[in-house]
Design an enzyme around this catalytic site. Structure first.
Site, mmCIF file in Angstrom:
data_model
loop_
_atom_site.group_PDB
_atom_site.id
_atom_site.type_symbol
_atom_site.label_atom_id
_atom_site.label_comp_id
_atom_site.label_asym_id
_atom_site.label_seq_id
_atom_site.Cartn_x
_atom_site.Cartn_y
_atom_site.Cartn_z
ATOM 1 N N GLU A 47 0.814 -1.221 0.000
ATOM 2 C CA GLU A 47 0.000 0.000 0.000
ATOM 3 C C GLU A 47 0.852 1.278 0.000
ATOM 4 O O GLU A 47 0.443 2.293 -0.571
ATOM 5 C CB GLU A 47 -0.945 0.031 1.209
ATOM 6 C CG GLU A 47 -2.072 -0.970 1.146
ATOM 7 C CD GLU A 47 -1.743 -2.300 1.794
ATOM 8 O OE1 GLU A 47 -2.629 -3.168 1.874
ATOM 9 O OE2 GLU A 47 -0.573 -2.463 2.219
ATOM 10 N N PHE A 50 -11.389 -6.904 13.796
ATOM 11 C CA PHE A 50 -10.334 -7.389 12.897
ATOM 12 C C PHE A 50 -9.998 -6.321 11.855
ATOM 13 O O PHE A 50 -10.872 -5.785 11.179
ATOM 14 C CB PHE A 50 -10.791 -8.675 12.197
ATOM 15 C CG PHE A 50 -9.787 -9.198 11.211
ATOM 16 C CD1 PHE A 50 -8.572 -9.708 11.642
ATOM 17 C CD2 PHE A 50 -10.057 -9.167 9.841
ATOM 18 C CE1 PHE A 50 -7.644 -10.194 10.728
ATOM 19 C CE2 PHE A 50 -9.129 -9.653 8.929
ATOM 20 C CZ PHE A 50 -7.913 -10.158 9.365
ATOM 21 N N GLN A 51 -8.728 -6.002 11.743
ATOM 22 C CA GLN A 51 -8.192 -5.001 10.813
ATOM 23 C C GLN A 51 -8.859 -3.636 10.992
ATOM 24 O O GLN A 51 -9.120 -2.920 10.025
ATOM 25 C CB GLN A 51 -8.318 -5.485 9.360
ATOM 26 C CG GLN A 51 -7.349 -6.625 9.048
ATOM 27 C CD GLN A 51 -7.203 -6.906 7.566
ATOM 28 O OE1 GLN A 51 -8.108 -6.641 6.771
ATOM 29 N NE2 GLN A 51 -6.065 -7.477 7.183
ATOM 30 N N LYS A 54 -17.597 -0.339 6.021
ATOM 31 C CA LYS A 54 -18.080 -1.276 5.017
ATOM 32 C C LYS A 54 -19.600 -1.206 4.856
ATOM 33 O O LYS A 54 -20.122 -1.341 3.749
ATOM 34 C CB LYS A 54 -17.643 -2.699 5.392
ATOM 35 C CG LYS A 54 -17.826 -3.698 4.249
ATOM 36 C CD LYS A 54 -17.136 -5.013 4.553
ATOM 37 C CE LYS A 54 -17.263 -5.975 3.364
ATOM 38 N NZ LYS A 54 -16.571 -7.259 3.641
ATOM 39 N N MET A 83 24.601 9.078 2.114
ATOM 40 C CA MET A 83 24.489 10.380 2.758
ATOM 41 C C MET A 83 24.799 10.277 4.247
ATOM 42 O O MET A 83 25.458 11.154 4.821
ATOM 43 C CB MET A 83 23.093 10.967 2.551
ATOM 44 C CG MET A 83 22.962 12.410 3.025
ATOM 45 S SD MET A 83 23.998 13.559 2.111
ATOM 46 C CE MET A 83 22.948 13.907 0.697
#
Length: 597
Positions: A58, A120-121, A170, A489
């Site tokens: 993602e 969940f999630q 949802k 760097m």
């Protein structure tokens, strides 16, 4: 329509042709709606009406959407699921906020009844993203969904652009809703502030005060930032310079706002800016800041920035930037392009012609004496030479994306940028792993253009899974890895300020075979360059290949980024290295309490 169908229809109405995202349970209704939308709206050219690009992660989706937005000027769109899908978007959202990039991110969320139950999630997206985004919406009233998504686009692109996150449970995605086809949320306060800024105009008195100061100046200078590009004001800037003859130096985010090959161009200023740009800032007596925020990489120690400037003028769309770091003697808050056009018209009508011949000669001499340079006799491959070779082929017309580190600065210093939106880099956040996915997004925005990712061996590791995304979609992207076997760097700072103690930055014991990794992900052209005498031929073949190409270049591991303005130092004290002429002794290389990395 279902809530998911409403979301997709708003995207269609907004002209969104490419989406970036990764699916999951809490966002499945939207993904299904995209699938059905494409099936119901076939295109004559065989492409999907709303192409959905699936990355490896993602975070990659977020940077692809950002790269698409940066390269096109349009709002980038990412769609991800709840929980880890949303939290993986935090870095791209913050990165886009810091660099003023317009994004709309749609996150799935657990059902409204389950919010707060550690379902969940589930993740508290509003809390997490609220500190990172321009605005966050949690849609718990399904009847407000259509107006909310449409408003998100307005917020993302209006005023100072930025990312807007829409968190959609949802059950809201599944709700049956009437379709209105128009309407947005009120947001009365925001719209009133926006209207005041957008309607602000420069009056004759304002213009007169500006030109009175400019005509007194002997060494005026323009300091152009990313706001010039965001405002689509590059043409207005060129017209202003053509009329009044002010030299132009640009920030990292402003590269391309003014043709870097023009005689009055001073290229990059700041911590790793060109020596001649920084010396010009030291010498100037008038600064016109355009869409620039005097950040720490440019202003460093504010009291030491432009120490001889008797007058600072500032134009910006964001009132909070006026005088935030350096006091402004004259300012205007409003659309940058319109303000520049107004100043140009006023100055032309009133015959304002600054006499800057001596200043132009001084600037030309600075560019000649303090030109960028490096060890051209070395038998090791110098990274600067790689950039120069690519630049000879690209001629300032390629879209260049970078990761973060030394390679980023070398690309900024040695590429020509002749137009805006051809330079994509993570400026304020300095996010390693940005380069590859951002280049993918840019290639989707401009399928027919040459897009090059200049990356480092450490930076590309962060999102190396996106190599497969390049080949999955058959993108003709060119990926260059400048391999100095470590965090270059960080090592440079450790060498300068920590007595060479390379804590955690040496990757010589790592066993990553980048060429085999690229081949495993489907790159038909993947090579490693190790010999200096093969540089030109290899670069030519690499860029000429018709399709995805990957080139790893084993560069001099001791090559540094110079010039460099150390912590707590002024431009007059910058370290120019062994091959760029300096006009002063560099600052002492001792540990500093400065926060500037």
């Amino acid at each position: 329509m279902s809530g998911a169908e409403v979301i997709v229809q708003v995207l269609a109405d907004e002209g969104v042709g490419v989406l970036f995202g990764y699916s999951g349970g809490a966002i499945l209704p939207v993904y299904d709606a995209v699938f059905r939308h494409n099936a119901e709206h076939p295109r004559a050219d065989g492409n999907e009406a709303m192409r959905l690009v699936v990355p490896a992660n993602e975070q990659g989706a977020g940077f692809m959407a950002a790269g698409y937005a940066r390269a096109s000027g349009r709002v980038g769109v990412a769609i991800v699921t709840s929980g880890p899908g949303a939290t993986n978007m935090v870095t791209p959202v913050r990165d886009s906020m810091a660099d003023s990039v317009p994004l709309v991110v749609i996150c799935g969320q657990v059902g409204t009844a389950a919010i707060g139950s550690d379902a969940f999630q589930e993740a508290p997206v509003s809390n997490i993203m609220g500190a990172c985004a321009k605005h966050v919406f949690l849609v718990t009233d399904a009847t407000q969904l259509e107006a909310t998504v449409r408003t998100a686009f307005t917020l993302a692109r209006s005023g100072r652009p930025g990312p807007v996150v829409v968190d959609v449970p949802k059950d809201v995605q599944n709700a049956a809703l009437p379709w209105h086809g128009s309407g947005e949320l009120l947001l009365a306060g925001y719209r009133a502030r926006l209207r005041a800024v957008e309607q602000s105009v420069l009056g004759d008195a304002d213009c007169g005060a500006f030109f009175a100061a400019l005509m007194r100046a002997e060494r005026p200078l323009i300091y152009a930032g990313g706001g010039v590009i965001a405002a689509e004001a590059s043409a207005a800037l060129r017209a202003f310079v053509d009329e009044f003859g002010l030299p132009v130096t640009t920030t990292l985010m402003g590269l391309g706002s003014f043709d870097s090959t023009a005689p009055l161009a001073l290229h990059l200023l700041g911590m790793h800016g060109t020596a001649y740009a920084n010396y010009a800032v030291e010498d100037c007596d008038f600064v016109l800041a355009l869409g620039a925020r005097f950040d720490d990489r440019v202003a460093g120690v504010p009291d030491k920035f432009a120490p001889r400037a008797k007058f600072i003028a500032q134009l910006d769309i964001d009132p909070s930037e006026i005088g935030k770091v350096k006091p402004a003697d004259w300012h205007h808050v409003g659309p940058l392009r319109r303000a520049l056009e107004r100043l140009t018209a006023y100055g032309r009508a009133h015959g304002m012609r600054p006499k800057l011949g001596a200043w132009h000669a001084h600037v030309a001499e600075l560019k000649r004496v303090h030109a960028m340079n490096y060890d051209r006799a070395s038998t090791l491959i110098q990274p600067y030479a790689v950039i120069e070779a690519i630049n000879r082929h690209a001629q300032g017309n390629a879209i260049v994306s970078t990761g973060v580190g030394q390679h980023q600065m070398w690309a900024a210093q040695y590429f020509d940028f002749r137009a805006p939106r051809r330079w994509l880099t993570s400026g304020s956040m300095g996010t390693m792993g940005f380069g590859l996915p951002a280049a993918i997004g840019a290639q989707f925005a401009h399928p027919g253009k040459l897009v090059i990712d200049i990356d480092g061996d450490a930076s590309i590791r962060m999102n190396i899974g996106e190599l497969e995304t390049v080949t999955t979609y058959g993108l003709p992207l060119k990926v260059v890895v400048l391999n100095n076997v470590g965090d270059g760097m960080v090592r440079q700072w450790q060498k300068l300020y920590f007595k060479g103690r390379f804590a955690s930055s040496d990757k010589s014991l790592h066993r990553k075979d980048f060429v085999r990794a690229a081949q495993a992900d489907g790159f038909a052209w993947a090579q490693r360059l190790e010999r200096h005498d093969a540089l030109e031929a290899t670069i030519a073949a690499f860029l000429a290949f018709d399709g995805p190409a990957f080139l790893e270049v084993m560069i001099d591991p001791d090559a540094g980024v110079y010039p460099m303005v150390g912590p707590g130092a002024s431009y007059a004290q910058m370290i120019t290295g062994d091959f760029i002429a300096s006009r002063a002794a560099p600052a002492a290389r001792e540990p500093s309490t400065s926060n500037m990395f």
